[in-house]
Write a protein that holds these residues in place. Structure first.
Motif, short mmCIF file in Angstrom:
data_model
loop_
_atom_site.label_atom_id
_atom_site.label_comp_id
_atom_site.label_asym_id
_atom_site.label_seq_id
_atom_site.Cartn_x
_atom_site.Cartn_y
_atom_site.Cartn_z
N LEU A 25 39.23 2.12 65.25
CA LEU A 25 39.66 1.57 66.54
C LEU A 25 39.26 0.10 66.71
O LEU A 25 39.37 -0.47 67.79
CB LEU A 25 39.08 2.41 67.69
N ARG A 26 38.75 -0.48 65.61
CA ARG A 26 38.40 -1.92 65.69
C ARG A 26 39.22 -2.74 64.72
O ARG A 26 38.91 -3.90 64.47
CB ARG A 26 36.91 -2.11 65.34
N ARG A 27 40.29 -2.12 64.17
CA ARG A 27 40.97 -2.73 63.03
C ARG A 27 41.65 -4.05 63.34
O ARG A 27 41.67 -4.94 62.54
CB ARG A 27 42.01 -1.75 62.46
N ASN A 28 42.28 -4.14 64.49
CA ASN A 28 42.92 -5.42 64.83
C ASN A 28 42.90 -5.62 66.34
O ASN A 28 42.53 -4.71 67.10
CB ASN A 28 44.35 -5.49 64.25
N ALA A 29 43.31 -6.81 66.75
CA ALA A 29 43.18 -7.19 68.17
C ALA A 29 43.95 -6.25 69.11
O ALA A 29 43.40 -5.83 70.13
CB ALA A 29 43.58 -8.64 68.37
N PRO A 30 45.22 -5.91 68.81
CA PRO A 30 45.93 -5.01 69.74
C PRO A 30 45.24 -3.65 69.88
O PRO A 30 45.16 -3.10 70.98
CB PRO A 30 47.32 -4.86 69.11
N ARG A 82 42.02 -3.03 69.38
CA ARG A 82 40.77 -3.24 70.14
C ARG A 82 41.06 -3.36 71.63
O ARG A 82 40.32 -2.85 72.47
CB ARG A 82 40.04 -4.50 69.63
N SER A 83 42.18 -4.01 71.95
CA SER A 83 42.45 -4.18 73.38
C SER A 83 42.86 -2.86 74.03
O SER A 83 42.62 -2.64 75.21
CB SER A 83 43.50 -5.27 73.60
N LEU A 84 43.47 -1.95 73.23
CA LEU A 84 43.83 -0.63 73.79
C LEU A 84 42.61 0.17 74.20
O LEU A 84 42.64 0.91 75.17
CB LEU A 84 44.62 0.18 72.74
N VAL A 85 41.55 0.03 73.44
CA VAL A 85 40.37 0.86 73.70
C VAL A 85 39.26 0.11 74.45
O VAL A 85 38.16 0.61 74.61
CB VAL A 85 39.79 1.46 72.39
N ARG A 86 39.62 -1.10 74.87
CA ARG A 86 38.60 -1.90 75.60
C ARG A 86 38.28 -1.24 76.93
O ARG A 86 39.18 -0.89 77.70
CB ARG A 86 39.13 -3.32 75.80
N GLU A 87 37.00 -1.06 77.20
CA GLU A 87 36.57 -0.33 78.40
C GLU A 87 36.44 -1.22 79.63
O GLU A 87 36.55 -0.75 80.76
CB GLU A 87 35.22 0.35 78.13
N THR A 88 36.13 -2.48 79.39
CA THR A 88 35.84 -3.37 80.52
C THR A 88 36.76 -4.57 80.48
O THR A 88 36.91 -5.20 79.42
CB THR A 88 34.38 -3.88 80.41
N LEU A 89 37.37 -4.87 81.60
CA LEU A 89 38.23 -6.05 81.67
C LEU A 89 37.66 -7.05 82.65
O LEU A 89 36.90 -6.71 83.55
CB LEU A 89 39.65 -5.65 82.10
N LEU A 90 38.05 -8.28 82.43
CA LEU A 90 37.61 -9.35 83.31
C LEU A 90 38.88 -10.03 83.82
O LEU A 90 39.80 -10.28 83.04
CB LEU A 90 36.77 -10.33 82.48
N ARG A 112 30.44 -5.17 82.56
CA ARG A 112 30.14 -3.90 81.88
C ARG A 112 28.95 -3.20 82.52
O ARG A 112 28.92 -1.98 82.67
CB ARG A 112 29.87 -4.16 80.38
N ALA A 113 27.99 -4.00 82.97
CA ALA A 113 26.80 -3.42 83.62
C ALA A 113 27.18 -2.71 84.92
O ALA A 113 26.45 -1.83 85.38
CB ALA A 113 25.77 -4.51 83.88
N ILE A 150 45.17 -10.96 76.37
CA ILE A 150 44.11 -10.02 76.09
C ILE A 150 42.84 -10.63 76.69
O ILE A 150 42.50 -11.77 76.39
CB ILE A 150 43.94 -9.80 74.57
N SER A 151 42.18 -9.89 77.55
CA SER A 151 41.15 -10.54 78.35
C SER A 151 39.93 -10.97 77.56
O SER A 151 39.26 -11.90 77.91
CB SER A 151 40.73 -9.60 79.48
#
Ligand code: PBG
Length: 329
Positions: free
Chosen positions: A10-15, A17-25, A303-304, A326-327
């Motif tokens: 799930l860290r292979r490429n940017a798209p 990584r962005s799918l599984v990103r838990e925190t957005l800014l 994230r905190a 992608i944030s």
């Protein structure tokens, strides 16, 4: 070796990584603190905070327009007063600098959220957040002045009042004073867990508000304590705080998380002047990448558990977020 589970998939490429990103800014989660000073056409650089300025009202309105267009959620105003006295008289003048600034912003940007700092330190000769009697920073007399200050800001059109003084009972008293004057729609952003921190140093340079004598340890919290933050939050919410704040942010991420777990109200965190200055200084020396450090710091605060962040990086971060869909990548 059982490698059925490979987190790296799930860290292979940017798209991915962005799918599984838990925190957005996002820019709307950022609150931009601004310093206002008397005069016209003034942008006085603050030596302790590279890239930040004391702005005259006209320049500050321009800065707000820029912030608004960038999608920044709000501004938080601090007045720079040269007319200091021992009663903080200037703090609650209805025609004072901060009320005039609020009116000017509201005339230009009626729906932009304007927040104001409520504390006496920029207005007292001794630099304390409250009135001083003998050796004591007196609580209840200070709260009376804070209430007058809050009402003068609400009359001018402030959306949120942000008491940063750490006096006991001020949230309830300010709530009552606002309601009694017909401002029941004005919110209170309470500095709930504000620690006695050395990381405010650059800010005090900006407002010329370093305490002349003593320190702020009898009203700001001991950096060693987190349970006390829960108690402060209990009280502030009971007294009517709409949003609670942790300050500073980066050394106190655990406090943000514990408050997030214990309470349902929105939480703000203040990425303070010293945290800002450290990143700028290290970047100036070529020791870290300023933009990446900024984004990583802000994302970590989110994230905190913080919903919103007061940060001097607000415009830089908002610009960065506009450029990258992608944030954080
Ligand atoms: C004072 C106040 C301070 C800050 C916000 N409000 C300084 C202090 O408590 O001495 C610090 C902000 C920063 O460091 O960015 N009422």
């Amino acid at each position: 070796m059982d490698l059925t589970h490979r987190p790296r998939r799930l860290r292979r490429n940017a798209p991915i990584r962005s799918l599984v990103r838990e925190t957005l800014l996002a820019p709307q989660q950022l609150i931009y603190p601004l310093f206002v000073t008397e005069g016209k056409g003034l942008r006085e650089p603050i030596s302790t905070m590279p890239g930040q300025h004391r702005l005259s009202v006209d320049e500050l309105v321009k800065e707000c327009q820029m912030a608004y267009e960038l999608g920044i959620g709000a501004v938080n105003l601090f007045g720079y007063s040269t007319e200091k006295d021992d009663k903080a008289t200037n703090a609650y003048d209805p025609q004072g600098l901060v009320p005039r600034t609020i009116r000017a912003i509201k005339a230009a940007l009626p729906d932009f959220c304007v927040q104001t700092d409520v504390a006496l330190d920029p207005y007292t000769i001794h630099g304390h957040d409250g009135l001083v009697v003998g050796e004591e920073i007196v609580n209840d007399k200070t709260v009376e002045v804070l209430c007058k200050m809050a009402v003068s800001h609400a009359e001018a059109g402030a959306d949120w009042i942000a008491p940063s003084d750490m006096m006991d009972g001020r949230v309830g008293a300010i709530r009552e004073a606002l309601d009694a004057s017909g401002f029941e729609q004005v919110s209170i952003l309470a500095y709930t867990a504000k620690y006695a921190s050395c990381f405010y140093g650059p800010f005090r340079g900006a407002l010329d508000s370093t305490p002349k004598k003593g320190d702020k340890k009898t009203y700001q919290m001991d950096p060693a304590n987190w349970r006390e933050a829960l108690r402060e939050a209990d009280l502030d919410i009971y007294e009517g705080a709409d949003v609670i704040m942790v300050k500073p942010a980066l050394g106190y991420l655990d406090v943000i998380t514990r408050l997030r777990e214990a309470f349902d109200v929105p939480i703000a965190a203040y990425n303070v002047s010293g945290e800002y200055a450290m990143i700028c200084a290290a970047a100036e020396k070529g020791w870290i990448d300023q933009e990446r450090a900024m984004m990583e710091a802000l994302l970590s605060i989110r994230r905190a558990g913080a919903d919103m962040i007061l940060t001097y990086f607000a415009p830089a971060a908002a610009r960065r977020l506009q450029q990258h869909t992608i944030s954080f990548s």
